[in-house]
Design an enzyme around this catalytic site. Structure first.
Site, PDB file in Angstrom:
ATOM      1  N   SER A  62       0.487  -0.970   0.021  1.00  0.00           N
ATOM      2  CA  SER A  62       0.448   0.038   0.273  1.00  0.00           C
ATOM      3  C   SER A  62       0.599   1.141   0.371  1.00  0.00           C
ATOM      4  CB  SER A  62      -0.799  -0.166   1.050  1.00  0.00           C
ATOM      5  OG  SER A  62      -2.334   0.416   0.253  1.00  0.00           O
ATOM      6  N   ARG A 118     -12.047   6.488   9.168  1.00  0.00           N
ATOM      7  CA  ARG A 118     -11.929   5.027   9.327  1.00  0.00           C
ATOM      8  C   ARG A 118     -12.920   4.357   8.912  1.00  0.00           C
ATOM      9  NH1 ARG A 118      -7.269   2.189   8.954  1.00  0.00           N
ATOM     10  NH2 ARG A 118      -6.910   0.476  10.093  1.00  0.00           N
ATOM     11  N   ASP A 141      -8.782  -6.881  -4.778  1.00  0.00           N
ATOM     12  CA  ASP A 141      -8.350  -5.035  -4.089  1.00  0.00           C
ATOM     13  C   ASP A 141      -9.205  -4.555  -4.859  1.00  0.00           C
ATOM     14  OD1 ASP A 141      -6.617  -2.885  -3.259  1.00  0.00           O
ATOM     15  OD2 ASP A 141      -5.318  -4.414  -3.338  1.00  0.00           O
ATOM     16  N   HIS A 175      -8.063  -5.928  -0.364  1.00  0.00           N
ATOM     17  CA  HIS A 175      -6.141  -4.656  -0.115  1.00  0.00           C
ATOM     18  C   HIS A 175      -6.198  -5.440   1.024  1.00  0.00           C
ATOM     19  CE1 HIS A 175      -3.767  -1.977  -0.976  1.00  0.00           C
ATOM     20  NE2 HIS A 175      -4.089  -1.344   1.055  1.00  0.00           N
ATOM     21  N   ASP A 176      -7.028  -5.375   2.438  1.00  0.00           N
ATOM     22  CA  ASP A 176      -5.994  -6.123   3.453  1.00  0.00           C
ATOM     23  C   ASP A 176      -5.226  -7.507   2.901  1.00  0.00           C
ATOM     24  OD1 ASP A 176      -6.661  -3.958   5.011  1.00  0.00           O
ATOM     25  OD2 ASP A 176      -7.782  -4.516   5.953  1.00  0.00           O
TER      26      ASP A 176
END
Length: 357
Positions: free
Chosen positions: A146, A214, A300, A329-330
């Site tokens: 990232s 967040r 992602d 993505h994680d």
């Protein structure tokens, strides 16, 4: 985890790089970078670059594991019995490195939004200067995901002969409009919160806008499939479990990260484009001297396989690996058993070890 190979175990380890010139033309005085350092001192160096809300604690400890604990460490894919591993908290961060929450000795006050604009290239130049101070003049590999992957791309272009290998995970050569859009929502949520007070808030705990930022990010970091698998519409009388989870993530970020720093790093990500000032992406691709390895992750939303793979194909001798995962993505932070061996195989190529195992 064994501690026999730890060089610097003090979590408050910092190095001063003095006055630092920024891309913007300004200069930051008295810059410090906090870092974590593991492994034999005479072993080949692997530099790790962290993501947006990450920090220098890649490995951490068994009691307080770092964000890549299990991928990096003794007898892990990036093995600290064979490599010396260093991670810096980025310039502009909030875990010990100079950033918006730092004290400005010129004004005798906290920087807050008086902190100058920083770029990914500034982060890399600062780390390079710190490595020189540590008397490290070459590294075997640089890796990051990232925001860390953005730094890794820039490392390969700013200092092309400094490393042999580059590992870019879940990052593209530039941030897409889709990614900028979500960053904008997060930034506005923070900035429009009355408690933000133009960056002059007293405590993060006051900032409901930071919670919303967040939560917005969390929706993009993982796939709908993984949310469905984990929560499956489970609920109690007042809340769905997914709502409680999102609230928890919003509260948690305020405990461990500075909102001003978050804004600065979002902006540096928005401006990430390795072709800036260098010509076309195709021309830039030819400038890499180190072996480039890229990894993409299924689902992602922010850094799609196609963009990563297409660019990688233009880089001479590069290799791309796609990971099938529901994490989106994680994926670069979990399931190391699925893709860690691929990194292990590549990173061990051409290694010269001078220390006794």
């Amino acid at each position: 985890m064994s501690t026999k190979n730890i060089i610097d175990q003090n979590t408050k380890t910092k190095i001063s790089i003095g006055s630092f010139a920024l891309e913007s033309g300004g200069t930051l005085p008295d810059v410090e970078l906090a870092y974590e350092r593991f492994g034999p001192k005479d072993a080949p160096v692997v530099l790790i670059c962290h993501a947006l809300t990450g920090n220098q604690y890649t490995i951490g400890s068994s009691e307080s594991p770092g964000w890549w604990y299990g991928l990096v460490g003794d007898n892990c894919p990036i093995d600290t019995t064979h490599f010396q591993v260093i991670t810096f908290n980025v310039l502009g961060g909030c875990h010990g490195s100079t950033g918006p929450a730092s004290f400005n000795h010129l004004t005798q006050d906290t920087y807050r939004l008086d902190f100058p604009k920083i770029t990914i290239r500034d982060m890399v130049h600062a780390q390079y200067k710190a490595l020189q101070k540590l008397e490290i003049y070459e590294v075997h590999a640089i890796a990051g995901g990232s925001l860390g992957g953005m730094q890794t791309f820039e490392w390969g272009l700013l200092y092309p002969n400094f490393m042999k290998q580059l590992f870019v995970l879940a990052a593209t050569p530039y941030l897409s409009d889709y990614g900028i859009a979500f960053n904008h929502i997060g930034a506005r949520a923070i900035q429009d919160d009355p408690a933000f007070n133009k960056g002059n808030y007293d405590k993060n705990e006051q900032l409901q806008g930071f919670e919303l930022a967040r939560m917005t990010g969390m929706v993009t970091y993982r796939s709908g499939k993984i949310f469905q698998k984990r929560f499956d519409r489970s609920h109690n009388e007042s809340h769905y479990d997914i709502q409680s989870y999102m609230d928890y993530q919003g509260e948690k970020i305020k405990e461990r990260f500075d909102a001003n720093s978050y804004l600065y790093l979002l902006e540096s990500m928005n401006n990430h484009d390795i072709s800036r000032g260098r010509g076309t992406l195709q021309n830039v691709a030819k400038q890499f001297q180190a072996q480039l390895y890229t990894i993409s992750f299924q689902h992602d939303l922010l850094y799609p396989k196609e963009l990563i793979e297409d660019f990688s194909a233009d880089v001479p001798n590069s290799q791309h690996h796609h990971v099938q995962t529901d994490y989106g993505h994680d994926g670069f932070l979990v399931e190391f058993d699925q893709w860690g061996l691929w990194i292990q195989e590549k990173i061990n190529q051409g290694v010269v070890n001078n220390h006794d195992n």
